[in-house]
Scaffold this motif. Sequence first.
Motif, PDB file in Angstrom:
ATOM      1  N   LYS A  76     -71.204 -52.962  18.104  1.00  0.00           N
ATOM      2  CA  LYS A  76     -71.221 -51.932  17.056  1.00  0.00           C
ATOM      3  C   LYS A  76     -72.427 -52.104  16.136  1.00  0.00           C
ATOM      4  CE  LYS A  76     -68.311 -50.183  13.253  1.00  0.00           C
ATOM      5  NZ  LYS A  76     -68.461 -48.751  13.596  1.00  0.00           N
ATOM      6  N   ILE A  77     -72.706 -53.340  15.746  1.00  0.00           N
ATOM      7  CA  ILE A  77     -73.850 -53.619  14.864  1.00  0.00           C
ATOM      8  C   ILE A  77     -75.166 -53.262  15.556  1.00  0.00           C
ATOM      9  CG2 ILE A  77     -75.184 -55.491  13.819  1.00  0.00           C
ATOM     10  CD1 ILE A  77     -72.476 -56.836  13.166  1.00  0.00           C
ATOM     11  N   LEU A  78     -75.330 -53.702  16.793  1.00  0.00           N
ATOM     12  CA  LEU A  78     -76.584 -53.462  17.511  1.00  0.00           C
ATOM     13  C   LEU A  78     -76.798 -51.980  17.782  1.00  0.00           C
ATOM     14  CD1 LEU A  78     -76.510 -56.457  20.008  1.00  0.00           C
ATOM     15  CD2 LEU A  78     -77.990 -56.195  18.007  1.00  0.00           C
ATOM     16  N   ASP A  79     -75.716 -51.264  18.125  1.00  0.00           N
ATOM     17  CA  ASP A  79     -75.842 -49.826  18.397  1.00  0.00           C
ATOM     18  C   ASP A  79     -76.171 -49.040  17.135  1.00  0.00           C
ATOM     19  OD1 ASP A  79     -75.418 -50.058  21.091  1.00  0.00           O
ATOM     20  OD2 ASP A  79     -73.282 -49.562  21.017  1.00  0.00           O
ATOM     21  N   ARG A 123     -91.147 -53.727  18.635  1.00  0.00           N
ATOM     22  CA  ARG A 123     -90.628 -52.489  18.042  1.00  0.00           C
ATOM     23  C   ARG A 123     -89.308 -52.726  17.306  1.00  0.00           C
ATOM     24  NH1 ARG A 123     -88.523 -47.318  21.657  1.00  0.00           N
ATOM     25  NH2 ARG A 123     -87.528 -46.166  19.945  1.00  0.00           N
ATOM     26  N   PHE A 124     -88.468 -53.609  17.849  1.00  0.00           N
ATOM     27  CA  PHE A 124     -87.121 -53.779  17.302  1.00  0.00           C
ATOM     28  C   PHE A 124     -86.933 -55.090  16.549  1.00  0.00           C
ATOM     29  CE2 PHE A 124     -86.502 -50.846  20.887  1.00  0.00           C
ATOM     30  CZ  PHE A 124     -85.725 -49.864  20.294  1.00  0.00           C
ATOM     31  N   TRP A 125     -87.931 -55.974  16.549  1.00  0.00           N
ATOM     32  CA  TRP A 125     -87.728 -57.324  16.045  1.00  0.00           C
ATOM     33  C   TRP A 125     -87.254 -57.366  14.593  1.00  0.00           C
ATOM     34  CZ3 TRP A 125     -86.366 -61.827  17.319  1.00  0.00           C
ATOM     35  CH2 TRP A 125     -86.680 -62.960  16.565  1.00  0.00           C
ATOM     36  N   SER A 126     -87.888 -56.610  13.725  1.00  0.00           N
ATOM     37  CA  SER A 126     -87.523 -56.634  12.311  1.00  0.00           C
ATOM     38  C   SER A 126     -86.102 -56.134  12.102  1.00  0.00           C
ATOM     39  CB  SER A 126     -88.506 -55.790  11.503  1.00  0.00           C
ATOM     40  OG  SER A 126     -88.134 -55.763  10.141  1.00  0.00           O
ATOM     41  N   ARG A 127     -85.746 -54.989  12.721  1.00  0.00           N
ATOM     42  CA  ARG A 127     -84.387 -54.445  12.589  1.00  0.00           C
ATOM     43  C   ARG A 127     -83.361 -55.399  13.188  1.00  0.00           C
ATOM     44  NH1 ARG A 127     -84.512 -48.680  15.185  1.00  0.00           N
ATOM     45  NH2 ARG A 127     -86.602 -49.272  15.899  1.00  0.00           N
ATOM     46  N   PHE A 128     -83.722 -56.011  14.307  1.00  0.00           N
ATOM     47  CA  PHE A 128     -82.826 -56.943  14.979  1.00  0.00           C
ATOM     48  C   PHE A 128     -82.513 -58.134  14.072  1.00  0.00           C
ATOM     49  CE2 PHE A 128     -82.373 -60.694  17.818  1.00  0.00           C
ATOM     50  CZ  PHE A 128     -81.248 -60.306  18.532  1.00  0.00           C
ATOM     51  N   CYS A 129     -83.548 -58.714  13.483  1.00  0.00           N
ATOM     52  CA  CYS A 129     -83.341 -59.861  12.601  1.00  0.00           C
ATOM     53  C   CYS A 129     -82.488 -59.494  11.395  1.00  0.00           C
ATOM     54  CB  CYS A 129     -84.688 -60.418  12.139  1.00  0.00           C
ATOM     55  SG  CYS A 129     -85.630 -61.226  13.454  1.00  0.00           S
ATOM     56  N   ASP A 130     -82.755 -58.345  10.783  1.00  0.00           N
ATOM     57  CA  ASP A 130     -81.984 -57.925   9.616  1.00  0.00           C
ATOM     58  C   ASP A 130     -80.520 -57.679   9.979  1.00  0.00           C
ATOM     59  OD1 ASP A 130     -84.219 -58.053   8.030  1.00  0.00           O
ATOM     60  OD2 ASP A 130     -84.690 -55.907   8.172  1.00  0.00           O
ATOM     61  N   ALA A 131     -80.273 -57.035  11.119  1.00  0.00           N
ATOM     62  CA  ALA A 131     -78.902 -56.709  11.529  1.00  0.00           C
ATOM     63  C   ALA A 131     -78.098 -57.970  11.820  1.00  0.00           C
ATOM     64  CB  ALA A 131     -78.925 -55.799  12.755  1.00  0.00           C
ATOM     65  N   LEU A 132     -78.763 -59.001  12.316  1.00  0.00           N
ATOM     66  CA  LEU A 132     -78.062 -60.244  12.651  1.00  0.00           C
ATOM     67  C   LEU A 132     -78.005 -61.216  11.457  1.00  0.00           C
ATOM     68  CD1 LEU A 132     -78.407 -59.095  15.542  1.00  0.00           C
ATOM     69  CD2 LEU A 132     -78.744 -61.440  16.327  1.00  0.00           C
TER      70      LEU A 132
END
Length: 409
Positions: free
Chosen positions: A316-319, A265-274
Amino acid sequence: MEHEEESVLEGMRVIECAGGINGPGAGCILGMLGAEVIKIEQPGVGAWERGIDAVAGTGLQLPDGSAIPVHLFNHSKKSVTIDLNKQEGREILYRLVQRSDVFITNYRPSVIERLKIDYETLSGYNARLIYGTTSALGGKGPERERRSFDYIGQARSGMMMAMGERNDSPTVMVGAPTDQLGAIMLAFGVLAAMIARERTGHGQRVDTSMMGAALFMQALHLGICLFRGKELKRHSRADAKAPLSNYYKCKDGKWILLTEIQVQRFWSRFCDALGMGELTDDPRFMTPERMREHAGELVKILDEVFATRTRDEWMKILDEKVGLACSPIHTMSEVTEDPQVLENGYIVEFDHPTLGTIRLPGFPVTLTRTPAKIRSRAPEVGEHTEEVLVDLLGYSWEEIEEFKNREVI
């Protein structure tokens, strides 16, 4: 609409014959809930927790000469000194038992028998008495007499082999957690027995232990072992099979925890944010199965990425950009200033007559009509002896003087 404040255990009287944390901690909980807790101590000496001067190399003595555990586990109580080695002292206790609801102790069975404060004896003076005991390993079995402290509770419950890295030696948790767990479960058992007494009119014996409480806390791990015949593997940070349920060191040397089970569910957003969007289509990580196969590689990548920013920056980024489950990994010093801790009253301030404003652990359960709270400072040794013996038990001042002369109180 505001309600007049009451307490859960108002009108209940508890006798505590205990030392350390495992027993006194239970009395403290009951005191915070509003019971009148009368702590029995040895004349001239007091309970042994008063003499603890250090734990793990950290000094515990305060400027007024008192020890930190006294303030943590003996507030919200009264202190009465009675020498239970003497028959006259036991007679005073027996009279107090007749006027009380609960008796708690963490003395070993042989000591309880020698002092004649066992359940059979005390219930003979008060059939409605709730008699609570707590120990390291339980009230039955071949090791019921074993002299024990918190580390033994951790060792025997499997905790020390559940914490730490997979290939490390056993890991101990500092701060006496199983001592406090045993105290919590004893208080829980006493409250259950109080409800039962309201229904049946009968008192009963309540027994728990550090080991039993620690096992109950580990119900999932224990249950898997019971069903599968093998324990869970200890965590391995470098080879975590779920890299999004792992912890990473940040640029400032602080650590951040990820604990997300909905990885897809979060993998794509997680990769982009990091800033590693290319991993979204990396065949090594496209499915949970493939991610587990290449978990060590992903952990190394995340180690490098998280080392580029501070922990607060990553939070802050992850939230804001991802929304997955994560948390800073706090030291205990950081916990004491955590706004979330303070807002919920998990740490509270208390005005002490000699130490000034001190901070203590608050009660972790909010009761809106009958709040639990610190009701009084920890008493000096025997501070309430005369008050209890004269006002509650009806002894005369002449008898008090005789008791003092014979070193009964």
